[in-house]
Write an enzyme that holds these catalytic residues in place. Structure first.
Site, mmCIF file in Angstrom:
data_model
loop_
_atom_site.group_PDB
_atom_site.id
_atom_site.type_symbol
_atom_site.label_atom_id
_atom_site.label_comp_id
_atom_site.label_asym_id
_atom_site.label_seq_id
_atom_site.Cartn_x
_atom_site.Cartn_y
_atom_site.Cartn_z
ATOM 1 N N CYS A 175 -11.003 3.383 -1.109
ATOM 2 C CA CYS A 175 -9.628 3.684 -0.707
ATOM 3 C C CYS A 175 -9.418 2.907 0.586
ATOM 4 C CB CYS A 175 -9.467 5.185 -0.470
ATOM 5 S SG CYS A 175 -7.889 5.631 0.296
ATOM 6 N N CYS A 178 -4.132 -1.265 -2.335
ATOM 7 C CA CYS A 178 -4.279 0.186 -2.515
ATOM 8 C C CYS A 178 -5.096 0.386 -3.788
ATOM 9 C CB CYS A 178 -2.891 0.813 -2.664
ATOM 10 S SG CYS A 178 -2.907 2.568 -3.053
ATOM 11 N N GLU A 227 -4.618 8.559 8.377
ATOM 12 C CA GLU A 227 -3.215 8.306 8.749
ATOM 13 C C GLU A 227 -2.897 8.956 10.106
ATOM 14 O OE1 GLU A 227 -0.128 7.086 6.904
ATOM 15 O OE2 GLU A 227 -1.476 5.922 5.642
ATOM 16 N N HIS A 245 -7.796 3.415 3.059
ATOM 17 C CA HIS A 245 -7.725 4.225 4.281
ATOM 18 C C HIS A 245 -9.119 4.532 4.860
ATOM 19 C CE1 HIS A 245 -3.632 4.928 2.983
ATOM 20 N NE2 HIS A 245 -3.377 5.492 4.150
ATOM 21 N N ASP A 278 0.861 -1.196 0.000
ATOM 22 C CA ASP A 278 0.000 0.000 0.000
ATOM 23 C C ASP A 278 0.892 1.239 0.000
ATOM 24 O OD1 ASP A 278 -2.335 1.610 0.131
ATOM 25 O OD2 ASP A 278 -2.114 1.806 2.287
ATOM 26 N N SER A 279 0.300 2.365 -0.343
ATOM 27 C CA SER A 279 1.054 3.614 -0.304
ATOM 28 C C SER A 279 1.354 4.014 1.143
ATOM 29 C CB SER A 279 0.249 4.716 -0.989
ATOM 30 O OG SER A 279 -1.001 4.848 -0.340
HETATM 31 N N1 DGL Z 1 -4.585 3.684 0.279
HETATM 32 C C1 DGL Z 1 -4.697 4.359 -0.968
HETATM 33 C C2 DGL Z 1 -5.919 3.815 -1.735
HETATM 34 O O1 DGL Z 1 -6.473 2.821 -1.402
HETATM 35 C C3 DGL Z 1 -4.800 5.843 -0.921
HETATM 36 C C4 DGL Z 1 -3.832 6.637 -0.138
HETATM 37 C C5 DGL Z 1 -2.975 7.569 -0.963
HETATM 38 O O2 DGL Z 1 -3.446 8.591 -1.462
HETATM 39 O O3 DGL Z 1 -1.805 7.223 -1.098
HETATM 40 O O4 DGL Z 1 -6.353 4.402 -2.685
#
Ligand code: DGL
Length: 274
Positions: free
Chosen positions: A191, A77, A157, A193, A13-14
């Site tokens: 997303c 992600c 986050e 998150h 993931d990012s």
């Molecule tokens: N976790 C990433 C997603 O599912 C988004 C977070 C980011 O912008 O890096 O899209």
């Protein structure tokens, strides 16, 4: 001869959002082993260009593979999946790659009764249109409205899940979508998150709206793939989980616990460069 069934599954993931997918996987497939990489040094991906997202995603996947073989890659992600899935499949022809967009679309189509779905995701995911296409493939009649909710990523986050500020941000992004008669009956948290903000979002949009994400359906897809490919672990014991982050492991430990749903320990997270 090496038994590929015993290899770990690599997740990426990012940042820490993908830990929600890892959580669903460890619940469904507890005997598998996992290696998770969070590119915390480069987060957010969601506001970056497609080219940059592809480049970062390929680098992160390379790092995961360099750390030892994996039997499957899970792009935990949405942003990376929507921009880089074809490039990943091309770059790693020998490794099956599972993204989160198709499983997310499946969860939303399963949940909606009116066929009206609001997809909340990062700017890159919404503008790339991957969710709109994946939902249309499953249900061509579904009405899909996409909304980029950029500020949800830093809120999550930061571990801010509730309260006036979080609800205010939710209201600002999605309040108008849920005002009229034609309001969606399903929110797809597009997303990894966003599941952290589920409670606040549910309060803002009111009753009668299902909130779904891709974590469970991704775990389902991985389970089905491993079984069909004969790659499921034969082990009956709990597998291991290894965490890597590209920056600030102390922060990863602190906030990662919220996404993972269990306490993370400092010594479980390794700092790596990609
Ligand atoms: N976790 C990433 C997603 O599912 C988004 C977070 C980011 O912008 O890096 O899209």
């Amino acid at each position: 001869m090496q038994d590929n069934r015993l290899l770990p599954i690599g997740l990426f993931d990012s940042g820490m959002g993908g830990l929600t997918v890892l959580r669903a996987l460890t619940e469904r497939l507890p005997c598998e082993s996992y290696r998770f990489l969070g590119d915390t040094a480069r987060l957010p991906y969601g506001t970056k260009s497609r080219e940059t997202i592809i480049q970062y995603t390929l680098n992160a996947a390379r790092k995961l593979v360099e750390q030892g073989e994996v039997k499957m890659l899970v792009i935990a992600c949405n942003t990376a999946t929507s921009a880089a899935l074809p490039s990943l499949c091309e770059a790693f022809p020998g490794i099956p790659v599972q993204g989160v967009i198709k499983p997310g679309a499946k969860a939303a189509v399963r949940a909606t009764k009116k066929g009206c779905i609001a997809v909340l995701a990062t700017e890159a995911t919404i503008h790339g249109g991957a969710y709109q296409r994946a939902i249309a493939e499953l249900d061509p009649k579904a009405r899909v409205v996409g909304r980029a909710c950029t500020l949800f990523v830093p809120l999550a986050e930061e571990g801010w899940m509730e309260g006036e500020v979080v609800e205010g941000v939710c209201r600002r992004y999605v309040g108008d979508l849920f005002e009229g008669e034609s309001r969606p009956d399903t929110i797809l948290l597009g997303c990894t998150h966003f599941p952290l903000l589920k409670g606040a979002l549910a309060r803002v949009v009111g009753p009668g709206v299902s909130l779904v994400d891709s974590a469970q359906t991704t775990a389902e897809a991985v389970d089905e793939y491993l079984a069909a490919a004969g790659l499921a672990t034969p082990s009956k014991e709990r597998g291991s989980v290894r965490f890597m982050a590209t920056d600030n492991t102390a922060r990863f430990v602190r906030t990662g616990s919220l996404f993972l749903g269990r306490e993370l320990k400092e010594e479980e997270v390794e700092l790596v460069d990609i």
